[in-house]
Design a protein around this motif. Structure first.
Motif, PDB file in Angstrom:
ATOM      1  N   MET A   1      38.603  43.036  53.908  1.00  0.00           N
ATOM      2  CA  MET A   1      37.196  42.865  53.573  1.00  0.00           C
ATOM      3  C   MET A   1      36.840  43.593  52.276  1.00  0.00           C
ATOM      4  SD  MET A   1      34.575  41.298  54.539  1.00  0.00           S
ATOM      5  CE  MET A   1      33.147  41.224  55.525  1.00  0.00           C
ATOM      6  N   MET A   2      37.429  44.786  52.072  1.00  0.00           N
ATOM      7  CA  MET A   2      37.141  45.543  50.847  1.00  0.00           C
ATOM      8  C   MET A   2      37.602  44.784  49.609  1.00  0.00           C
ATOM      9  SD  MET A   2      35.595  48.361  51.593  1.00  0.00           S
ATOM     10  CE  MET A   2      35.906  49.464  50.248  1.00  0.00           C
ATOM     11  N   LEU A   3      38.744  44.110  49.721  1.00  0.00           N
ATOM     12  CA  LEU A   3      39.240  43.343  48.587  1.00  0.00           C
ATOM     13  C   LEU A   3      38.277  42.220  48.239  1.00  0.00           C
ATOM     14  CD1 LEU A   3      41.410  42.794  46.480  1.00  0.00           C
ATOM     15  CD2 LEU A   3      42.622  41.432  48.183  1.00  0.00           C
ATOM     16  N   ARG A   4      37.773  41.514  49.254  1.00  0.00           N
ATOM     17  CA  ARG A   4      36.805  40.431  49.006  1.00  0.00           C
ATOM     18  C   ARG A   4      35.566  40.961  48.290  1.00  0.00           C
ATOM     19  NH1 ARG A   4      36.367  37.407  54.596  1.00  0.00           N
ATOM     20  NH2 ARG A   4      38.529  36.834  54.734  1.00  0.00           N
ATOM     21  N   MET A   5      35.104  42.138  48.700  1.00  0.00           N
ATOM     22  CA  MET A   5      33.918  42.732  48.060  1.00  0.00           C
ATOM     23  C   MET A   5      34.209  43.067  46.600  1.00  0.00           C
ATOM     24  SD  MET A   5      31.409  42.723  50.163  1.00  0.00           S
ATOM     25  CE  MET A   5      30.282  43.868  49.424  1.00  0.00           C
ATOM     26  N   ALA A   6      35.383  43.630  46.351  1.00  0.00           N
ATOM     27  CA  ALA A   6      35.756  43.990  44.978  1.00  0.00           C
ATOM     28  C   ALA A   6      35.869  42.737  44.111  1.00  0.00           C
ATOM     29  CB  ALA A   6      37.068  44.770  44.974  1.00  0.00           C
ATOM     30  N   ILE A   7      36.476  41.689  44.662  1.00  0.00           N
ATOM     31  CA  ILE A   7      36.601  40.426  43.922  1.00  0.00           C
ATOM     32  C   ILE A   7      35.216  39.857  43.643  1.00  0.00           C
ATOM     33  CG2 ILE A   7      37.344  38.011  44.131  1.00  0.00           C
ATOM     34  CD1 ILE A   7      39.800  39.108  45.711  1.00  0.00           C
ATOM     35  N   GLY A   8      34.375  39.872  44.659  1.00  0.00           N
ATOM     36  CA  GLY A   8      33.007  39.367  44.493  1.00  0.00           C
ATOM     37  C   GLY A   8      32.233  40.122  43.434  1.00  0.00           C
ATOM     38  N   ASP A   9      32.382  41.439  43.428  1.00  0.00           N
ATOM     39  CA  ASP A   9      31.712  42.256  42.407  1.00  0.00           C
ATOM     40  C   ASP A   9      32.185  41.897  41.009  1.00  0.00           C
ATOM     41  OD1 ASP A   9      30.209  43.635  44.288  1.00  0.00           O
ATOM     42  OD2 ASP A   9      31.539  45.381  44.329  1.00  0.00           O
ATOM     43  N   ARG A  10      33.506  41.681  40.853  1.00  0.00           N
ATOM     44  CA  ARG A  10      34.043  41.319  39.528  1.00  0.00           C
ATOM     45  C   ARG A  10      33.537  39.944  39.091  1.00  0.00           C
ATOM     46  NH1 ARG A  10      35.257  44.123  35.748  1.00  0.00           N
ATOM     47  NH2 ARG A  10      36.902  42.779  35.021  1.00  0.00           N
ATOM     48  N   ILE A  11      33.508  38.984  40.034  1.00  0.00           N
ATOM     49  CA  ILE A  11      33.000  37.650  39.685  1.00  0.00           C
ATOM     50  C   ILE A  11      31.549  37.767  39.225  1.00  0.00           C
ATOM     51  CG2 ILE A  11      32.359  35.373  40.590  1.00  0.00           C
ATOM     52  CD1 ILE A  11      34.850  35.571  42.425  1.00  0.00           C
ATOM     53  N   ARG A  12      30.736  38.510  39.970  1.00  0.00           N
ATOM     54  CA  ARG A  12      29.320  38.682  39.628  1.00  0.00           C
ATOM     55  C   ARG A  12      29.167  39.349  38.261  1.00  0.00           C
ATOM     56  NH1 ARG A  12      27.942  41.688  43.541  1.00  0.00           N
ATOM     57  NH2 ARG A  12      27.227  40.032  44.923  1.00  0.00           N
ATOM     58  N   THR A  13      29.919  40.414  38.042  1.00  0.00           N
ATOM     59  CA  THR A  13      29.823  41.154  36.776  1.00  0.00           C
ATOM     60  C   THR A  13      30.210  40.273  35.593  1.00  0.00           C
ATOM     61  OG1 THR A  13      30.286  43.240  37.892  1.00  0.00           O
ATOM     62  CG2 THR A  13      30.696  43.169  35.523  1.00  0.00           C
ATOM     63  N   ILE A  14      31.324  39.575  35.720  1.00  0.00           N
ATOM     64  CA  ILE A  14      31.778  38.709  34.626  1.00  0.00           C
ATOM     65  C   ILE A  14      30.790  37.562  34.419  1.00  0.00           C
ATOM     66  CG2 ILE A  14      33.597  37.082  33.934  1.00  0.00           C
ATOM     67  CD1 ILE A  14      35.593  39.034  35.337  1.00  0.00           C
TER      68      ILE A  14
END
Length: 124
Positions: A1-14
Motif C-alpha cells: 500500500m505504501m508503494l501505491r501511495m508513493a507512486i500516486g504522489d509522484r504521478i500527482r507531482t509530475i
C-alpha cells in the motif's frame, strides 16, 4: 500500500508541474486511455497503473518510468537533475548538443583516469 501511495504522489507531482501550468487529471486520462476517476485513484493510492499505462504516462510527461517509483534521496536528485538536463537540452542547437556531449565524455574520462590512479596507489 505504501508503494501505491508513493507512486500516486509522484504521478500527482509530475502532473501538476508539467509544462509549468500542469495538466488536468482528465487530460492525462485521455492520453492514457482511461477514465479520469482512474487517474484520481492512482494519485490516491487506490490503484496503480499497469506497465503499459506507466509507459504511456512516462511518454506523455517525457520522463523515465522510474520517475514514478520511490528512490533513495541521492537517486531522486539524480533523476531530477537528468530530467532538468533533458528539458534544457531540448532547447539547444545541434552544435551546442555536440559540445555538451563532448564535455560529458571529457568528464567521464577524467573520472575514469582518477579512479585508475587511485587504484594504482593502493598498497598491496
Amino acid at each position: 500500500m505504501m508503494l501505491r501511495m508513493a507512486i500516486g504522489d509522484r504521478i500527482r507531482t509530475i502532473r501538476r508541474s508539467f509544462n509549468e501550468k500542469g495538466v488536468s487529471q482528465t487530460g492525462l486520462a485521455k492520453h492514457v486511455g482511461v477514465a479520469c476517476h482512474t487517474v484520481s485513484r492512482w494519485e490516491n493510492g487506490i490503484y496503480e497503473p499497469t506497465l503499459s499505462q506507466f509507459k504511456k504516462i512516462a511518454d506523455f510527461f517525457d520522463v523515465p518510468v522510474a520517475a514514478f517509483f520511490p528512490a533513495p534521496t541521492h537517486q531522486t536528485r539524480s533523476i531530477d537533475k537528468l530530467n532538468q538536463l533533458t528539458q534544457l537540452a531540448k532547447q539547444l542547437t545541434i552544435r551546442d548538443l555536440d559540445e555538451v556531449l563532448l564535455y560529458a565524455e571529457y568528464r567521464l574520462q577524467r573520472e575514469s583516469e582518477a579512479a585508475s590512479k587511485a587504484q594504482s596507489v593502493l598498497p598491496v
